[in-house]
Motif scaffolding. Structure first.
Motif, mmCIF file in Angstrom:
data_model
loop_
_atom_site.group_PDB
_atom_site.id
_atom_site.type_symbol
_atom_site.label_atom_id
_atom_site.label_comp_id
_atom_site.label_asym_id
_atom_site.label_seq_id
_atom_site.Cartn_x
_atom_site.Cartn_y
_atom_site.Cartn_z
ATOM 1 N N SER A 35 -6.810 4.363 -2.770
ATOM 2 C CA SER A 35 -6.213 5.699 -2.697
ATOM 3 C C SER A 35 -4.706 5.510 -2.555
ATOM 4 O O SER A 35 -4.200 4.403 -2.757
ATOM 5 C CB SER A 35 -6.788 6.493 -1.520
ATOM 6 O OG SER A 35 -6.441 5.891 -0.291
ATOM 7 N N ASN A 37 -2.686 5.107 -0.111
ATOM 8 C CA ASN A 37 -2.219 4.046 0.786
ATOM 9 C C ASN A 37 -3.348 3.168 1.288
ATOM 10 O O ASN A 37 -3.205 2.463 2.277
ATOM 11 C CB ASN A 37 -1.449 4.652 1.975
ATOM 12 C CG ASN A 37 -2.351 5.474 2.882
ATOM 13 O OD1 ASN A 37 -3.431 5.903 2.461
ATOM 14 N ND2 ASN A 37 -1.930 5.679 4.109
ATOM 15 N N GLN A 38 -4.494 3.222 0.610
ATOM 16 C CA GLN A 38 -5.645 2.395 0.988
ATOM 17 C C GLN A 38 -5.898 1.348 -0.087
ATOM 18 O O GLN A 38 -5.885 1.653 -1.288
ATOM 19 C CB GLN A 38 -6.889 3.263 1.172
ATOM 20 C CG GLN A 38 -8.098 2.487 1.710
ATOM 21 C CD GLN A 38 -9.338 3.354 1.807
ATOM 22 O OE1 GLN A 38 -9.588 4.188 0.937
ATOM 23 N NE2 GLN A 38 -10.112 3.180 2.871
ATOM 24 N N TYR A 39 -6.140 0.120 0.349
ATOM 25 C CA TYR A 39 -6.278 -1.013 -0.573
ATOM 26 C C TYR A 39 -7.538 -1.818 -0.285
ATOM 27 O O TYR A 39 -8.070 -1.790 0.834
ATOM 28 C CB TYR A 39 -5.076 -1.952 -0.455
ATOM 29 C CG TYR A 39 -3.763 -1.354 -0.879
ATOM 30 C CD1 TYR A 39 -3.190 -1.669 -2.110
ATOM 31 C CD2 TYR A 39 -3.067 -0.484 -0.038
ATOM 32 C CE1 TYR A 39 -1.979 -1.135 -2.498
ATOM 33 C CE2 TYR A 39 -1.854 0.063 -0.416
ATOM 34 C CZ TYR A 39 -1.314 -0.272 -1.645
ATOM 35 O OH TYR A 39 -0.107 0.263 -2.024
ATOM 36 N N SER A 40 -7.967 -2.552 -1.287
ATOM 37 C CA SER A 40 -9.084 -3.479 -1.168
ATOM 38 C C SER A 40 -8.629 -4.856 -1.633
ATOM 39 O O SER A 40 -8.050 -4.990 -2.717
ATOM 40 C CB SER A 40 -10.267 -3.007 -2.025
ATOM 41 O OG SER A 40 -11.256 -4.021 -2.155
ATOM 42 N N ILE A 61 -10.574 -4.147 3.638
ATOM 43 C CA ILE A 61 -10.084 -2.807 3.325
ATOM 44 C C ILE A 61 -8.985 -2.506 4.334
ATOM 45 O O ILE A 61 -9.178 -2.679 5.546
ATOM 46 C CB ILE A 61 -11.205 -1.761 3.400
ATOM 47 C CG1 ILE A 61 -12.270 -2.054 2.333
ATOM 48 C CG2 ILE A 61 -10.635 -0.355 3.202
ATOM 49 C CD1 ILE A 61 -13.461 -1.133 2.389
ATOM 50 N N PHE A 62 -7.818 -2.095 3.832
ATOM 51 C CA PHE A 62 -6.687 -1.895 4.730
ATOM 52 C C PHE A 62 -5.811 -0.752 4.240
ATOM 53 O O PHE A 62 -5.960 -0.259 3.114
ATOM 54 C CB PHE A 62 -5.870 -3.182 4.875
ATOM 55 C CG PHE A 62 -5.183 -3.631 3.608
ATOM 56 C CD1 PHE A 62 -3.852 -3.318 3.359
ATOM 57 C CD2 PHE A 62 -5.870 -4.386 2.661
ATOM 58 C CE1 PHE A 62 -3.221 -3.739 2.191
ATOM 59 C CE2 PHE A 62 -5.245 -4.808 1.493
ATOM 60 C CZ PHE A 62 -3.920 -4.485 1.262
ATOM 61 N N PHE A 63 -4.909 -0.328 5.105
ATOM 62 C CA PHE A 63 -3.983 0.753 4.808
ATOM 63 C C PHE A 63 -2.545 0.255 4.902
ATOM 64 O O PHE A 63 -2.279 -0.774 5.529
ATOM 65 C CB PHE A 63 -4.163 1.920 5.791
ATOM 66 C CG PHE A 63 -5.486 2.623 5.676
ATOM 67 C CD1 PHE A 63 -5.627 3.729 4.863
ATOM 68 C CD2 PHE A 63 -6.587 2.175 6.388
ATOM 69 C CE1 PHE A 63 -6.843 4.390 4.751
ATOM 70 C CE2 PHE A 63 -7.815 2.823 6.288
ATOM 71 C CZ PHE A 63 -7.940 3.935 5.463
ATOM 72 N N GLU A 65 0.821 1.630 6.520
ATOM 73 C CA GLU A 65 1.372 2.644 7.411
ATOM 74 C C GLU A 65 2.754 2.193 7.868
ATOM 75 O O GLU A 65 2.881 1.130 8.483
ATOM 76 C CB GLU A 65 0.449 2.862 8.622
ATOM 77 C CG GLU A 65 -0.930 3.408 8.251
ATOM 78 C CD GLU A 65 -1.829 3.607 9.452
ATOM 79 O OE1 GLU A 65 -1.346 3.381 10.596
ATOM 80 O OE2 GLU A 65 -3.012 3.982 9.262
ATOM 81 N N SER A 72 -8.672 -2.226 8.295
ATOM 82 C CA SER A 72 -9.695 -1.224 8.583
ATOM 83 C C SER A 72 -11.076 -1.870 8.672
ATOM 84 O O SER A 72 -11.794 -1.675 9.645
ATOM 85 C CB SER A 72 -9.698 -0.143 7.497
ATOM 86 O OG SER A 72 -10.747 0.769 7.677
#
Length: 215
Positions: A35, A37-40, A61-63, A65, A72
């Motif tokens: 998304s 700001n969300q990554y895999s 899975i991380f963001f 910020e 995450s």
């Protein structure tokens, strides 16, 4: 002067794994955007030497910020010769910062990254001109660890991918028996292009970049 940290750019990288100079398998790394700001980030490897085999899979899975990597979820699985192993972690901010382990145990979360993200962040920091680096993270055994990062200088490598100018770093850990070196290539968005580890002076493994694509 250090610059603002760049956002991670999606990529796919394939590496050839070596042991004592022999081609023993392959490793793959894939970063994708889920998304805004969300990554895999996934890593997989499949290596074998004589009657020994080792297959590993890691998924983070991380963001992003405030320009920081915030874990995450983290999943790890290992199969092959010897005992199999797996680990699942969830990094929770509420009701209090803690790391939940699948078996029901918890760890206080004090800003640690997971076992993959610190390597991704080294690339971002080098791209921004930051060389004073150190990381606290949770490894694939669910244990908290601390690594310092020594920047050793520039080195030209001849890899399966081709000849690349790189920055070589050493991961500094408490253990005196293990040594790990990593090389990052500025012309490939500071991608990790080689990772080599020694134990008691003997090479444990060496992966070298063979293919790299973005987007």
């Amino acid at each position: 002067m250090a610059q603002k940290l760049p956002a991670p750019e999606p990529f796919k990288a394939t590496y050839i794994a070596y042991k004592w100079g022999d081609d023993v398998g392959e490793a793959n790394m894939h970063l994708e955007v889920l998304s805004d700001n969300q990554y895999s980030l996934t890593y997989s490897s499949d290596v074998s030497k004589f009657f020994l085999s080792d297959e590993r899979f890691e998924h983070s899975i991380f963001f992003i910020e405030d320009s920081e990597l915030v874990p995450s979820q983290y999943h790890y699985k290992r199969t092959g010769t010897g005992p199999d192993a797996q680990l699942s972690l969830a990094f929770n901010k509420t009701p209090k910062p803690q790391i939940a382990i699948k078996n029901g145990e918890t760890l206080a979360w004090q800003g640690e990254l997971d076992n993959q993200l610190y390597r991704l962040d080294i690339a971002r920091q080098l791209a921004a001109g930051n060389h004073d680096l150190a990381y606290d993270f949770v490894n694939y055994r669910g244990e908290k660890r601390h690594y310092g990062i020594d920047i050793l200088g520039e080195e030209t490598l001849s890899l399966p991918y081709g000849v690349l100018d790189t920055i070589k770093v050493k991961l500094v850990r408490d253990s005196k028996t293990r040594e790990t070196f990593a090389w990052f290539a500025p012309e490939l968005n500071y991608q990790l292009v080689r990772l080599q580890q020694f134990k008691d002076g003997d090479e444990q493994g060496d992966i070298k970049l063979a293919e790299y694509t973005t987007r």
